[in-house]
Scaffold this motif. Structure first.
Motif, PDB file in Angstrom:
ATOM      1  N   LYS A 102       0.829  -1.214   0.000  1.00  0.00           N
ATOM      2  CA  LYS A 102       0.000   0.000   0.000  1.00  0.00           C
ATOM      3  C   LYS A 102       0.864   1.265   0.000  1.00  0.00           C
ATOM      4  O   LYS A 102       0.490   2.279  -0.596  1.00  0.00           O
ATOM      5  N   VAL A 103       2.009   1.212   0.681  1.00  0.00           N
ATOM      6  CA  VAL A 103       2.888   2.393   0.679  1.00  0.00           C
ATOM      7  C   VAL A 103       3.401   2.653  -0.732  1.00  0.00           C
ATOM      8  O   VAL A 103       3.486   3.807  -1.178  1.00  0.00           O
ATOM      9  N   ALA A 106       0.648   4.340  -2.553  1.00  0.00           N
ATOM     10  CA  ALA A 106       0.423   5.733  -2.143  1.00  0.00           C
ATOM     11  C   ALA A 106       1.514   6.648  -2.691  1.00  0.00           C
ATOM     12  O   ALA A 106       1.235   7.749  -3.157  1.00  0.00           O
ATOM     13  N   ARG A 107       2.775   6.189  -2.643  1.00  0.00           N
ATOM     14  CA  ARG A 107       3.876   7.089  -3.006  1.00  0.00           C
ATOM     15  C   ARG A 107       4.203   7.080  -4.496  1.00  0.00           C
ATOM     16  O   ARG A 107       4.663   8.081  -5.037  1.00  0.00           O
ATOM     17  N   ASP A 109       1.936   6.000  -6.847  1.00  0.00           N
ATOM     18  CA  ASP A 109       0.700   6.106  -7.615  1.00  0.00           C
ATOM     19  C   ASP A 109       0.525   4.946  -8.597  1.00  0.00           C
ATOM     20  O   ASP A 109       0.250   5.160  -9.788  1.00  0.00           O
ATOM     21  N   THR A 126      -9.106   1.308   2.749  1.00  0.00           N
ATOM     22  CA  THR A 126      -8.372   2.444   2.183  1.00  0.00           C
ATOM     23  C   THR A 126      -7.385   3.023   3.207  1.00  0.00           C
ATOM     24  O   THR A 126      -6.874   4.108   3.024  1.00  0.00           O
ATOM     25  N   TYR A 128      -3.789   2.966   5.345  1.00  0.00           N
ATOM     26  CA  TYR A 128      -2.433   2.416   5.387  1.00  0.00           C
ATOM     27  C   TYR A 128      -1.643   3.199   6.429  1.00  0.00           C
ATOM     28  O   TYR A 128      -1.993   4.329   6.758  1.00  0.00           O
ATOM     29  N   GLU A 139      -3.106   6.763   7.524  1.00  0.00           N
ATOM     30  CA  GLU A 139      -3.754   7.692   6.589  1.00  0.00           C
ATOM     31  C   GLU A 139      -4.734   6.921   5.727  1.00  0.00           C
ATOM     32  O   GLU A 139      -4.710   5.692   5.688  1.00  0.00           O
ATOM     33  N   ARG A 140      -5.573   7.678   5.006  1.00  0.00           N
ATOM     34  CA  ARG A 140      -6.562   7.037   4.134  1.00  0.00           C
ATOM     35  C   ARG A 140      -6.482   7.634   2.745  1.00  0.00           C
ATOM     36  O   ARG A 140      -6.399   8.855   2.601  1.00  0.00           O
ATOM     37  N   THR A 141      -6.502   6.789   1.744  1.00  0.00           N
ATOM     38  CA  THR A 141      -6.637   7.247   0.364  1.00  0.00           C
ATOM     39  C   THR A 141      -7.175   6.078  -0.470  1.00  0.00           C
ATOM     40  O   THR A 141      -6.732   4.932  -0.283  1.00  0.00           O
ATOM     41  N   LYS A 143      -6.343   5.379  -3.243  1.00  0.00           N
ATOM     42  CA  LYS A 143      -5.242   4.855  -4.066  1.00  0.00           C
ATOM     43  C   LYS A 143      -4.707   3.518  -3.564  1.00  0.00           C
ATOM     44  O   LYS A 143      -4.164   2.732  -4.325  1.00  0.00           O
ATOM     45  N   VAL A 144      -4.818   3.271  -2.233  1.00  0.00           N
ATOM     46  CA  VAL A 144      -4.205   2.046  -1.688  1.00  0.00           C
ATOM     47  C   VAL A 144      -5.172   0.860  -1.645  1.00  0.00           C
ATOM     48  O   VAL A 144      -4.771  -0.254  -1.308  1.00  0.00           O
TER      49      VAL A 144
END
Ligand code: NAD
Length: 363
Positions: A102-103, A106-107, A109, A126, A128, A139-141, A143-144
């Motif tokens: 997930k990292v 997030a980083r 994309d 969502t 990670y 955090e939440r996004t 994207k993960v």
């Protein structure tokens, strides 16, 4: 009808024995060609097998997964992804491997594909987290959130019974708290109740026979529902306490969930009677808290904080940390209430309602 907000979790899910063989087609369907396969050391052989099936679609295998994603490990996995110009991260493993993938998502994309091997449910959320100086920042996004999740029960038969039981109790905890969380809604409550039933049936069967593929599949079904429930409805006292105990006192993640859950359910029973009645109904028991404590025992999970290494001297600090900042919970969160709950969890006492604890303290 009560008004509500429900956010759907848009992951594609495949669940069935042998379905990991579909991974190449799933990558092709998303136009993905260069995966970084992220896995725990214990799954290295499985990862090699998967990499062979992926042929040129697997750019590299990263097996230096560390639990709770320390900042250095996060930098490490992202560097590995950049080095091979990865266009996705494939996680093979439990919440730790998925957390590392997930990292990368997030980083860098890039999308994640997950092949879970435990019942922590992270593959459907969502959230990670990265741990810096001993503090895990979550955090939440979107994207993960993995684009595809493949639950293949054959990947989990090697998960020892001693890990499977606590891991299932971790997933169960997401379902339980989703029933009374701030954003609880009729849709996630259906999933949460169904998830509790699935875990309640599957975990004792896994404890009796870790090779039972049917039970492994049913536990994965519970894990899927638990992750959706967690990410859609939210968390309360139980997760706050477990994060404090796991993060600050370095106790094992799933085992802490297994010990604490029944005591938090007892704490919340009077304040959230309808939600707790659904927990009992799903487990087929009269008393949800006692039922969860019995289940933990039956599946070989620990039932006291002292047996998993919590120092008695730190109970005061843990209660202070878990009660100092306000957050939603059905029953009021007070230092005295949490301290008494922790005392019961430390000793592994039978669960008791908050009012009984109050009366005991008054006499
Ligand atoms: P884990 O991934 O660390 O796995 C537990 C142990 O099981 C490890 O030793 C691992 O090597 C071993 N293992 C995993 N699969 C195996 C298999 N098939 N055969 C044999 N051994 C196997 O533990 P976990 O409880 O799944 O994940 C914990 C982490 O996930 C924590 O950092 C937690 O905070 C995070 N988590 C995140 C979310 C989220 O929504 N972001 C949700 C739940 C948990």
């Amino acid at each position: 009808m009560q008004s509500f907000v429900y956010s759907a979790v848009p992951a594609r899910v495949l669940l069935g024995a042998g379905l990991r063989s579909r991974l190449p087609q799933e990558m092709d369907a998303l136009g993905l060609r260069r995966a970084l396969l992220v896995t725990t050391r214990s799954q290295r052989d499985r990862a090699r097998e998967l990499a062979r099936r992926l042929e040129t679609r697997c750019a590299d295998v990263f097996d230096r997964v560390v639990m709770h994603v320390p900042a250095e490990a996060a930098a490490d996995v992202c560097a590995a992804a950049r080095a091979v110009d990865a266009d996705c991260a494939i996680a093979l493993g439990g919440g730790s491997a998925i957390g590392m993938a997930k990292v990368v998502a997030a980083r860098l994309d890039v999308p994640v594909i997950a092949l879970p091997t435990t019942y922590a449910g992270s593959e459907m959320t969502t959230h990670y987290g990265v741990t810096t100086d001993g503090m895990k920042k979550v955090e939440r996004t979107p994207k993960v959130l993995p684009r595809v999740v493949i639950y293949d029960p054959e990947l989990s038969v090697s998960l020892p019974a001693a890990v499977s039981g606590p891991s299932g109790m971790n997933g169960l905890a997401h379902c339980v708290e989703a029933l009374y969380a701030e954003d609880a809604n009729p849709v996630t409550s259906l999933m949460a109740e169904e998830g509790i039933g699935a875990f309640g049936r599957a975990l004792p069967r896994i404890a009796a026979d870790p090779g039972d593929l049917g039970a492994r599949g049913e536990a994965f079904y519970g894990a899927m529902l638990s992750g959706i429930a967690l990410t859609s409805a939210g968390i309360c006292l139980h997760h706050k306490l477990c994060h404090t105990l796991g993060g600050t006192f370095n106790l094992p993640h799933a085992e802490v969930h297994a010990v604490v859950l029944s005591h938090v359910v007892a704490y919340n029973t009077e304040a959230a009677p309808l939600a707790i009645a659904r927990v009992a109904r799903a487990l087929g028991v009269a008393d949800a808290a006692r039922g969860l404590q019995d289940l933990a025992r039956r599946v070989g999970a620990p039932t006291s904080l002292k047996e998993i290494g919590m120092p008695h001297a730190d109970l005061d600090r843990a209660a202070r940390l878990a009660s100092q900042s306000p957050y939603f919970n059905p029953a009021p969160v007070s230092y005295a209430g949490i301290r008494a709950l922790l005392d019961d969890a430390y000793e592994g006492r039978p669960t008791r309602a908050s009012s009984d604890r109050f009366h005991a303290a008054a006499h």
